[in-house]
Scaffold this motif. Sequence first.
Motif, PDB file in Angstrom:
ATOM      1  N   HIS A  57       0.847  -1.191   0.000  1.00 44.38           N
ATOM      2  CA  HIS A  57       0.000   0.000   0.000  1.00 44.38           C
ATOM      3  C   HIS A  57       0.889   1.250   0.000  1.00 44.38           C
ATOM      4  N   ASP A  62      -2.063   0.999  -4.849  1.00 38.49           N
ATOM      5  CA  ASP A  62      -3.339   0.923  -4.142  1.00 38.49           C
ATOM      6  C   ASP A  62      -4.271   0.012  -4.929  1.00 38.49           C
ATOM      7  N   LYS A  94      -7.134  -0.970  -4.283  1.00 44.14           N
ATOM      8  CA  LYS A  94      -8.560  -0.663  -4.183  1.00 44.14           C
ATOM      9  C   LYS A  94      -9.010   0.309  -5.275  1.00 44.14           C
ATOM     10  N   THR A  95      -8.061   0.825  -6.023  1.00 45.06           N
ATOM     11  CA  THR A  95      -8.409   1.729  -7.122  1.00 45.06           C
ATOM     12  C   THR A  95      -8.446   0.952  -8.435  1.00 45.06           C
ATOM     13  N   GLN A 111      -5.642  -1.788  -9.812  1.00 47.50           N
ATOM     14  CA  GLN A 111      -6.001  -3.160 -10.179  1.00 47.50           C
ATOM     15  C   GLN A 111      -5.548  -3.488 -11.593  1.00 47.50           C
ATOM     16  N   ASP A 136     -11.549 -11.644  -1.002  1.00 49.78           N
ATOM     17  CA  ASP A 136     -11.166 -10.261  -1.309  1.00 49.78           C
ATOM     18  C   ASP A 136     -10.423 -10.141  -2.635  1.00 49.78           C
ATOM     19  N   LEU A 181     -11.348  -7.958  -6.179  1.00 49.04           N
ATOM     20  CA  LEU A 181     -10.460  -6.990  -6.837  1.00 49.04           C
ATOM     21  C   LEU A 181     -10.217  -7.347  -8.307  1.00 49.04           C
TER      22      LEU A 181
END
Length: 401
Positions: A42, A77, A79-80, A84, A105, A109
């Motif tokens: 991260h 990141d 989560k963006t 991804q 999870d 993603l």
Amino acid sequence: MTNKSSLPLAGVRVLDLSRVLAGPWCAMVLGDLGAEVIKVEHPVRGDDTRDWGVRVGATETAYFNSVNRNKRSICLDLKTPEGQEIARDLIRKSDVVIQNFKFGDIERLGLGYEAMKEGQPGLIYCSITGYDRTGPEAARPGYDLVIQGEAGLMALNGEPTQPPLKFGVAAVDMMTGMYAAQGVLAALYDRERTGLGRHIGMALFDCGLMITAYYGLEALLRGDDPPRYGNAHPSIMPYGVYEAEDGPLVIAVGNNSQFLRFCTDVIARPDIAADPRFKTNLERTKHREELAPALRAEVFKRKRKDLLEQMARVGIPCGEVAGLYEAMTSSRAVDSGLVTRLPHPVAGHVDVMASPYRFDGERLPVRAAPPTLGEGTRQVLGDLLGLSEETLRGLKERGVV
């Protein structure tokens, strides 16, 4: 010095999407063997273990450094959507992926095995979870300490008068990491024959139960928990830690002839060796309560140095009990190259454990110190994915890298 191209896994690229210990340990083993390992972290907090234990420099700790040598670090990141997509591009250029996200999870993603193997049939993908991915506890998070309790490891560890006791290190995580690395190596070998990759599933509980070894099988035979023996051995006697006049030492009498020599030549008690209750190891373990006090009393009369010299002379395995700092700085560790000191941009230098592997008589080198957070982002994404400086600046401004 071993040439980089001659390392066993030279040319293999590993994308390490894992964090904390089991997954990073697996990736480090592969890196030790010569794989190129890219660790994805991260952008702000990095791996959790960058905040655990004793600080080294600005972004590392001793905990982090123990499991991340021979890697590059990139910040991403996941989560963006952009993060991804970059991760998917990296997976397409990798031979192996390691991930230990909470169950489900990684699929959310868009980075799960089923999604990524399309168009990349040779991909080797290792998923590490707490529990069986096909069972009712698949979604439970896995933590080493919890597994040590649930797998019965605490119940076999420590002295009989103590409450259940955890191992001094995260043994379940470390064993899982080693098993995972073995699985990856087997899959790489299989791919040479078939051209196809594999999805390797590892569960902490499974590996924790494996650590119980003969204790676990004895529990099944007994129909109950076996006794706890502390520093003694459940099946061999005498075999454990004894207190000499000036400190503790390990005595490991492995067979009957060694026991005879120990009694006769070391503690000058041939009468103990002649006692029918103590003639064989099976009899000694049956009568350990009678034997142990006599041996402890004899050892306590003598100095540790004298005992060690006498036992070494007659071929009885033994050793002193060292402090951890003493062990790390001993000539045995230093002369063997088990710890190496490398330059560090903030701390000046950093001590790094070396790989335990030797090939053709030579220890495999530490090619790179544990990375500072994101040190390889620009180079890896620039060289491997061809992202321009302008693109990287934009990604950084948006918090993607």
